[in-house]
Motif scaffolding. Structure first.
Motif, mmCIF file in Angstrom:
data_model
loop_
_atom_site.group_PDB
_atom_site.id
_atom_site.type_symbol
_atom_site.label_atom_id
_atom_site.label_comp_id
_atom_site.label_asym_id
_atom_site.label_seq_id
_atom_site.Cartn_x
_atom_site.Cartn_y
_atom_site.Cartn_z
ATOM 1 N N ALA A 279 0.848 -1.189 0.000
ATOM 2 C CA ALA A 279 0.000 0.000 0.000
ATOM 3 C C ALA A 279 0.885 1.241 0.000
ATOM 4 O O ALA A 279 1.809 1.362 0.809
ATOM 5 C CB ALA A 279 -0.911 0.004 1.227
ATOM 6 N N ALA B 233 -3.984 12.142 1.368
ATOM 7 C CA ALA B 233 -4.471 10.762 1.473
ATOM 8 C C ALA B 233 -5.173 10.537 2.800
ATOM 9 O O ALA B 233 -4.949 11.234 3.783
ATOM 10 C CB ALA B 233 -3.307 9.788 1.324
ATOM 11 N N TRP C 234 -5.164 5.677 -0.821
ATOM 12 C CA TRP C 234 -3.955 4.871 -0.930
ATOM 13 C C TRP C 234 -4.031 4.025 -2.198
ATOM 14 O O TRP C 234 -5.115 3.640 -2.633
ATOM 15 C CB TRP C 234 -3.785 3.967 0.292
ATOM 16 C CG TRP C 234 -3.319 4.719 1.513
ATOM 17 C CD1 TRP C 234 -4.017 5.663 2.199
ATOM 18 C CD2 TRP C 234 -2.055 4.598 2.157
ATOM 19 N NE1 TRP C 234 -3.279 6.143 3.250
ATOM 20 C CE2 TRP C 234 -2.065 5.510 3.252
ATOM 21 C CE3 TRP C 234 -0.929 3.820 1.936
ATOM 22 C CZ2 TRP C 234 -0.976 5.657 4.111
ATOM 23 C CZ3 TRP C 234 0.152 3.957 2.793
ATOM 24 C CH2 TRP C 234 0.126 4.864 3.866
ATOM 25 N N ALA C 235 -2.881 3.733 -2.768
ATOM 26 C CA ALA C 235 -2.801 2.876 -3.946
ATOM 27 C C ALA C 235 -2.268 1.513 -3.522
ATOM 28 O O ALA C 235 -1.388 1.412 -2.657
ATOM 29 C CB ALA C 235 -1.879 3.498 -4.989
ATOM 30 N N LEU D 277 -0.694 -2.303 -4.623
ATOM 31 C CA LEU D 277 -0.004 -3.108 -5.624
ATOM 32 C C LEU D 277 0.105 -4.528 -5.074
ATOM 33 O O LEU D 277 0.709 -4.750 -4.026
ATOM 34 C CB LEU D 277 1.393 -2.547 -5.899
ATOM 35 C CG LEU D 277 2.304 -3.396 -6.809
ATOM 36 C CD1 LEU D 277 1.709 -3.481 -8.215
ATOM 37 C CD2 LEU D 277 3.710 -2.824 -6.848
ATOM 38 N N ALA E 236 -1.112 7.880 -1.743
ATOM 39 C CA ALA E 236 -1.290 8.432 -3.076
ATOM 40 C C ALA E 236 -1.013 9.920 -3.160
ATOM 41 O O ALA E 236 -0.832 10.453 -4.246
ATOM 42 C CB ALA E 236 -2.726 8.160 -3.551
#
Length: 311
Positions: free
Chosen positions: A135, A142, A172-173, A175, A138
C-alpha cells in the motif's frame, strides 16, 4: 517479551491435575476464571461467533448467562457486557413478554462470518503462489493509513505491507504481487520475523498448544466428558483462546514462515479438538432457544465449518 494479550487469552497456565478429561476442562475453566478482570464481552463475542453465526437467529439471555457462568462470568458481568455490545452496534436486543433475546446485528454477523473464515480452517499446504499487497500513500491529502487490524504493517512513511490480497483504504494505492518461487527463503523468514513480530505470536501459539494438548490427548485416547454443557464450555474456551491468536496472525505464505511454525501445529490441534468436542457440544446447543425456537444442533453452516476443519 510475548504479547500480553496473547498470553491472557490463550496462554495462561493452570495448576496440573491428575484426572481425566473432566479435570482437564476444569483446569481450563479455573485458569480463565482466575483472570481479573474477566473479559465478559470478549467471551460473549466468542459464544455468538461459535454458536449463532452458523445457525443464524438469536439467543435467550438466560442461555448466554448459563454458558458464561460455567467459565466464572457472573450474571451481572454478562448483562453489563451485553448492554455495551448493544451500544457498540454488535448485538440487538428484543423482548417477548418477560424474556429477553440478543441477536447479532447485520454488520456484526458479516464481521463474525469473516472472522470464522480465518478461524475454522486447516493450515495451508504451501502450494500456489505467495501473494503480498503493498500500500502506497497516493498524495499529501491521502486518508488514514492502513493499520495492523487490516493486516498491514508500516515499512516507512507512506508505505505499508500485508500478506495476501488486501483492500487498501481510500487515498492509498495498492499493488499486489504474486510469485510461484520466493527466492532466498532463509532471508525472507528472517525479515518477516522482524516486520510482523512473529516471535511474540509464536510464543502465544506455543502456550495455546501447551494449554489444550492434554484435553485433546485424553479425548483421542477414548476419555469422554460427562455432559454436553462441559463439552460446550471446553469448545468455547478453545475458540476463545485460538481467536485471540488467529485474528492477529498476518496469514503469511508458508515459504515466508519459520520452519516448524507453531501456528500450523496450533491450528491442527484446534481442528482436532474442536471436532472431538463438537458432537456433545452441538447436542447441548440444541437445548438453547432463540426468538425462532430451539436452535438446531447441526445446520449446513455447521457442516461447512466441520468440513473446513477436516471433519
Amino acid at each position: 517479551m510475548p504479547d500480553q494479550s496473547a498470553t491472557d487469552e490463550a496462554g495462561e497456565r493452570a495448576a496440573p491435575r491428575t484426572g481425566g478429561a473432566a479435570d482437564a476442562v476444569a483446569a481450563l475453566v479455573d485458569a480463565f476464571a482466575a483472570r481479573r478482570p474477566l473479559r465478559a464481552g470478549a467471551f460473549i463475542v466468542t459464544l455468538y461467533g461459535d454458536v449463532v453465526v452458523p445457525r443464524g437467529g438469536s439467543l435467550w439471555v438466560g442461555h448466554v448467562i448459563e454458558a458464561c457462568a460455567r467459565v466464572g462470568i457472573s450474571e451481572t458481568l454478562v448483562r453489563t457486557a451485553a448492554s455495551r455490545l448493544v451500544a457498540a452496534g454488535r448485538l440487538e436486543g428484543t423482548r417477548v413478554g418477560r424474556l429477553g433475546y440478543y441477536g447479532l446485528t447485520a454488520a456484526a454477523h458479516e464481521e463474525f462470518a469473516a472472522a470464522a473464515d480465518r478461524l475454522y480452517a486447516l493450515p495451508r499446504d504451501g502450494s500456489g503462489p505467495a501473494t503480498f499487497t503493498l500500500a502506497l500513500q497516493a498524495g499529501s491529502a491521502a486518508g488514514e493509513p492502513p493499520d495492523r487490524a487490516s493486516g498491514f504493517v508500516p515499512l516507512a512513511p507512506g508505505v505499508a505491507l500485508a500478506a495476501g490480497h488486501r483492500p487498501v483504504p481510500a487515498g492509498w494505492a495498492g499493488l499486489t504481487a504474486a510469485s510461484d518461487d520466493l527466492q532466498g527463503h532463509d532471508s525472507l523468514r528472517a525479515a518477516v520475523r522482524q516486520v510482523w513480530a512473529l516471535d511474540d505470536l509464536e510464543a502465544g501459539y506455543a502456550a495455546f498448544i501447551d494449554r489444550f494438548s492434554r484435553l485433546s490427548d485424553l479425548l483421542a485416547a477414548g476419555d469422554r466428558l460427562a455432559d454436553g454443557l462441559t463439552a460446550l464450555s471446553a469448545r468455547l474456551l478453545l475458540v476463545h483462546g485460538f481467536r485471540a491468536l488467529a485474528l492477529r496472525d498476518p496469514d503469511l505464505p508458508p515459504a515466508a514462515l519459520p520452519q516448524d511454525w507453531a501456528g500450523d501445529r496450533a491450528r491442527r490441534l484446534f481442528a482436532r479438538l474442536y471436532l472431538a468436542l463438537s458432537p456433545a457440544a452441538d447436542a447441548q446447543v440444541s437445548s438453547f432457544t432463540g426468538l425462532e425456537g430451539a436452535l438446531e444442533a447441526v445446520t449446513p453452516g455447521v457442516r461447512a465449518r466441520h468440513a473446513r476443519l477436516g471433519g
